[in-house]
Scaffold this active site. Structure first.
Site, PDB file in Angstrom:
ATOM      1  CE  LYS A 134      -1.522   2.671   3.006  1.00  0.00           C
ATOM      2  NZ  LYS A 134      -1.354   3.888   2.176  1.00  0.00           N
ATOM      3  CB  SER A 159       4.428   8.759  11.757  1.00  0.00           C
ATOM      4  OG  SER A 159       3.196   8.072  11.730  1.00  0.00           O
ATOM      5  CD  GLU A 200      13.813   0.910   8.715  1.00  0.00           C
ATOM      6  OE1 GLU A 200      14.246   1.974   9.198  1.00  0.00           O
ATOM      7  OE2 GLU A 200      14.472  -0.140   8.696  1.00  0.00           O
ATOM      8  CB  CYS A 255      13.093   9.093   8.433  1.00  0.00           C
ATOM      9  SG  CYS A 255      14.041   8.099   7.278  1.00  0.00           S
ATOM     10  CD  GLU A 278      10.188  12.659  11.864  1.00  0.00           C
ATOM     11  OE1 GLU A 278       9.054  12.265  12.155  1.00  0.00           O
ATOM     12  OE2 GLU A 278      10.968  12.008  11.159  1.00  0.00           O
TER      13      GLU A 278
HETATM   14  P1  NAD Z   1       2.462   8.070   8.195  1.00  0.00           P
HETATM   15  O1  NAD Z   1       2.798   7.199   9.342  1.00  0.00           O
HETATM   16  O2  NAD Z   1       1.374   9.050   8.342  1.00  0.00           O
HETATM   17  O3  NAD Z   1       2.076   7.190   6.911  1.00  0.00           O
HETATM   18  C1  NAD Z   1       2.913   6.137   6.454  1.00  0.00           C
HETATM   19  C2  NAD Z   1       2.043   5.117   5.739  1.00  0.00           C
HETATM   20  O4  NAD Z   1       1.127   4.539   6.667  1.00  0.00           O
HETATM   21  C3  NAD Z   1       1.200   5.694   4.605  1.00  0.00           C
HETATM   22  O5  NAD Z   1       1.125   4.743   3.569  1.00  0.00           O
HETATM   23  C4  NAD Z   1      -0.156   5.873   5.277  1.00  0.00           C
HETATM   24  O6  NAD Z   1      -1.231   5.840   4.362  1.00  0.00           O
HETATM   25  C5  NAD Z   1      -0.201   4.654   6.176  1.00  0.00           C
HETATM   26  N1  NAD Z   1      -1.099   4.785   7.330  1.00  0.00           N
HETATM   27  C6  NAD Z   1      -1.443   5.903   8.001  1.00  0.00           C
HETATM   28  N2  NAD Z   1      -2.276   5.605   9.018  1.00  0.00           N
HETATM   29  C7  NAD Z   1      -2.462   4.258   8.985  1.00  0.00           C
HETATM   30  C8  NAD Z   1      -3.218   3.354   9.785  1.00  0.00           C
HETATM   31  N3  NAD Z   1      -3.942   3.756  10.816  1.00  0.00           N
HETATM   32  N4  NAD Z   1      -3.175   2.051   9.475  1.00  0.00           N
HETATM   33  C9  NAD Z   1      -2.442   1.625   8.428  1.00  0.00           C
HETATM   34  N5  NAD Z   1      -1.694   2.432   7.637  1.00  0.00           N
HETATM   35  C10 NAD Z   1      -1.710   3.740   7.926  1.00  0.00           C
HETATM   36  O7  NAD Z   1       3.836   8.763   7.782  1.00  0.00           O
HETATM   37  P2  NAD Z   1       4.111   9.783   6.601  1.00  0.00           P
HETATM   38  O8  NAD Z   1       3.608  11.117   7.000  1.00  0.00           O
HETATM   39  O9  NAD Z   1       3.644   9.223   5.296  1.00  0.00           O
HETATM   40  O10 NAD Z   1       5.702   9.774   6.555  1.00  0.00           O
HETATM   41  C11 NAD Z   1       6.477  10.563   7.405  1.00  0.00           C
HETATM   42  C12 NAD Z   1       7.014   9.748   8.555  1.00  0.00           C
HETATM   43  O11 NAD Z   1       7.693   8.596   8.061  1.00  0.00           O
HETATM   44  C13 NAD Z   1       8.040  10.504   9.363  1.00  0.00           C
HETATM   45  O12 NAD Z   1       7.835  10.281  10.721  1.00  0.00           O
HETATM   46  C14 NAD Z   1       9.363   9.886   8.910  1.00  0.00           C
HETATM   47  O13 NAD Z   1      10.406   9.996   9.841  1.00  0.00           O
HETATM   48  C15 NAD Z   1       8.957   8.476   8.686  1.00  0.00           C
HETATM   49  N6  NAD Z   1       9.903   7.807   7.784  1.00  0.00           N
HETATM   50  C16 NAD Z   1      10.726   6.873   8.327  1.00  0.00           C
HETATM   51  C17 NAD Z   1      11.676   6.259   7.517  1.00  0.00           C
HETATM   52  C18 NAD Z   1      12.613   5.241   8.082  1.00  0.00           C
HETATM   53  O14 NAD Z   1      13.233   4.546   7.296  1.00  0.00           O
HETATM   54  N7  NAD Z   1      12.748   5.110   9.389  1.00  0.00           N
HETATM   55  C19 NAD Z   1      11.750   6.590   6.159  1.00  0.00           C
HETATM   56  C20 NAD Z   1      10.869   7.540   5.645  1.00  0.00           C
HETATM   57  C21 NAD Z   1       9.938   8.146   6.477  1.00  0.00           C
END
Ligand code: NAD
Length: 490
Positions: free
Chosen positions: A184, A239, A260, A294, A392
């Site tokens: 997804k 996140s 991650e 991130c 962050e």
């Molecule tokens: P997010 O957690 O809002 O979304 C990530 C994914 O999860 C998206 O596909 C989203 O649609 C899905 N999602 C959201 N809520 C969900 C739920 N309740 N159930 C299932 N899936 C759900 O994060 P974002 O805003 O897309 O990305 C930014 C975050 O990602 C930052 O915190 C960043 O640090 C982190 N990030 C981490 C890494 C790493 O490798 N550690 C890499 C890139 C980004």
């Protein structure tokens, strides 16, 4: 590249309004819109999956699994190798898609495509390095034979900030290990994911091995996967808050989980650091992708003896940055992904300023644009416990905190609940390594502002996650050890 070129390329990704399941492009009744964050213009409408399509995707991945895991490693390896070549051959189109749906500048998008393709190459090479162990049990007689087998159907969930690399970093090791996947993508950036699915098909990956399910209703789709007994693995990037939710859900069926999650990278500069190198590293660590990474440096800890000199040089580099739409080749930094992300960044800066911080330097921002643009900013006089260094930021803001002793800066670094990336710049390598070793972080750039590398284990400690991506460790996340206890003594 002008707006017309962007639309032309986006239109060439046919069919954009589809899910990719069992090797077929299928539509659901509903669609959702994908916007260019630089203009707010709708660039595509994509099929919006529900829990029903999520289950159909698992049907396909489950049906394909047995054949895929038995496909000889060399054959699987060559498909990944072809995917690497196809991705580079198709780089212009992918770069344009990323620029259009994510908003990052052309040079950032180009860097991402090369990095993303490299996961296919790295894991193509790893696919044939099958490993195991043979040993005699200490008591004698019994032999232990250990093998690593694919964990099974893997659910992959990715964020919008690296629309290509976060996908290949999961799909490549999963396929190398012999897993099939349902993925997804983030609703903001599904087009790059769909383009990668097409490219994997061209590379020879059979139907059902990779299934892509875009949706606006992430909880419905991912819950359907986590409740499905055929799904044996969840690999999530996003996140920490969402990671926590998924870990709780995964607990019900004890689903193998890799997470991650969020970061809050410290960037330490000592009094004997090479300031030119430190500023160059800071520009990469902070402003690549406009700070929406991130691994982005989130809090700068600069020794008080060189803080003014460092700030002046960093400030000059920041003032020279051009913020603007990705389609403008002059742009170094694109917009933030959404109005919400912009409001959050503005709020963090306002609160810091109300707490005594000063906006010491800032870039310009384009006027008359509707996108979510934020200037690149350097903040000084920031207190070590200010909100902006605890949270962050995910935007182009560099808060600077001063320090006096190595022990003090190590305390600042480790005061966070996060522990993904960290950076240290020091003239004396022993001192740099002493500080680096004391840091609670999964990845540390020593006199470097970039830690991402497909051959290195990417991941964090504390609330930044569980498990690693890239390197051998990344493949191991998709396998489970199985051992045979064999007695062939007479
Ligand atoms: P997010 O957690 O809002 O979304 C990530 C994914 O999860 C998206 O596909 C989203 O649609 C899905 N999602 C959201 N809520 C969900 C739920 N309740 N159930 C299932 N899936 C759900 O994060 P974002 O805003 O897309 O990305 C930014 C975050 O990602 C930052 O915190 C960043 O640090 C982190 N990030 C981490 C890494 C790493 O490798 N550690 C890499 C890139 C980004």
């Amino acid at each position: 590249m002008n707006d017309d070129t962007v639309s032309k390329y986006v239109a060439s990704v046919e069919p954009t309004s589809a899910l990719f399941v069992a090797g077929q492009w299928t539509s659901t009744g509903a669609t959702f819109e994908v916007e260019d964050p630089a203009t707010g213009a709708v660039i595509a409408s994509v099929s919006d999956a529900t829990a029903a399509e999520a289950v159909t995707a698992v049907d396909a991945a489950h049906d394909a699994f047995d054949r895929w895991r038995r496909t000889p490693p060399r054959e699987r390896s060559e498909m990944l190798r072809r995917a690497h070549e196809l991705m580079l051959a198709d780089a212009d189109r992918l770069v344009t898609l990323i620029m259009a749906e994510n908003g990052k500048s052309e040079s950032d998008a180009r860097g991402e495509v090369t990095y993303a393709a490299d996961f296919f190459r790295w894991f193509a090479e790893e696919t044939v390095r099958t490993d195991g162990a043979y040993g005699e049990s200490p008591g004698g007689g019994v032999r232990n034979i250990v093998t690593h087998r694919p964990v099974g159907v893997a659910a992959l969930v990715t964020p919008w900030n690296f629309p290509a690399a976060m996908i290949t970093r999961k799909i490549a090791p999963a396929l190398a290990a012999g897993c099939t996947v349902v993925l997804k993508p983030a609703a903001e950036t599904p087009l790059t994911a769909l383009a990668i699915a097409r490219l994997l098909t061209e590379a020879g990956v059979p139907a059902g091995v990779v299934n892509i399910v875009p949706t606006l209703d992430a909880p419905a789709v991912v819950t359907a996967w986590l409740e499905d007994p055929r799904v044996r693995k969840i690999s999530f990037t996003g996140s920490t808050n969402v990671g926590r939710v998924l870990l709780r859900q995964a607990a019900d069926r004890v689903v193998n989980s890799s997470m991650e999650l969020g970061g809050n990278a410290p960037f330490v500069v000592t009094d004997d650091a090479d300031l030119d190198a430190a500023v160059k590293g800071a520009m990469t660590a902070k402003f690549r992708n406009g700070g929406q990474a991130c691994t982005a440096a989130n809090r700068f800890y600069v020794h008080q003896d060189i803080a003014d000199a460092f700030t002046a040089r960093l400030g000059a580099a920041v003032e020279a940055l051009t913020v603007g739409p990705a389609a403008d080749s002059e742009s170094d930094i694109g917009p933030l992904i959404s109005a919400r992300a912009l409001a959050k960044t503005e709020q963090l800066v306002e609160t810091a300023v109300a707490g005594g911080a000063k906006v010491a330097h800032r870039s310009g921002v384009p006027e008359g644009l509707t996108g979510h643009f934020h200037p690149a900013v350097v903040l000084t006089d920031v207190e070590p416990d200010a909100g902006i260094v605890q949270e962050e930021i995910f935007g182009p803001v560099a808060p600077i905190v001063r320090w006096r002793t190595d022990a003090e800066v190590i305390d600042y670094v480790n005061s966070s609940e996060f522990g993904l990336a960290a950076y240290v710049f020091a003239g004396n390598l022993q001192r740099a390594l002493r500080i680096a070793e004391a840091m609670d972080a999964g990845m540390i750039g020593v006199n470097r502002g970039l830690v991402s590398d497909p051959s290195a284990p990417f991941g964090g400690v504390k609330q930044s996650g569980l498990g690693r991506e890239g390197a051998r460790e990344g493949l191991n996340e998709f396998t489970e050890a199985q051992y045979f206890s064999v007695d062939w003594s007479e």
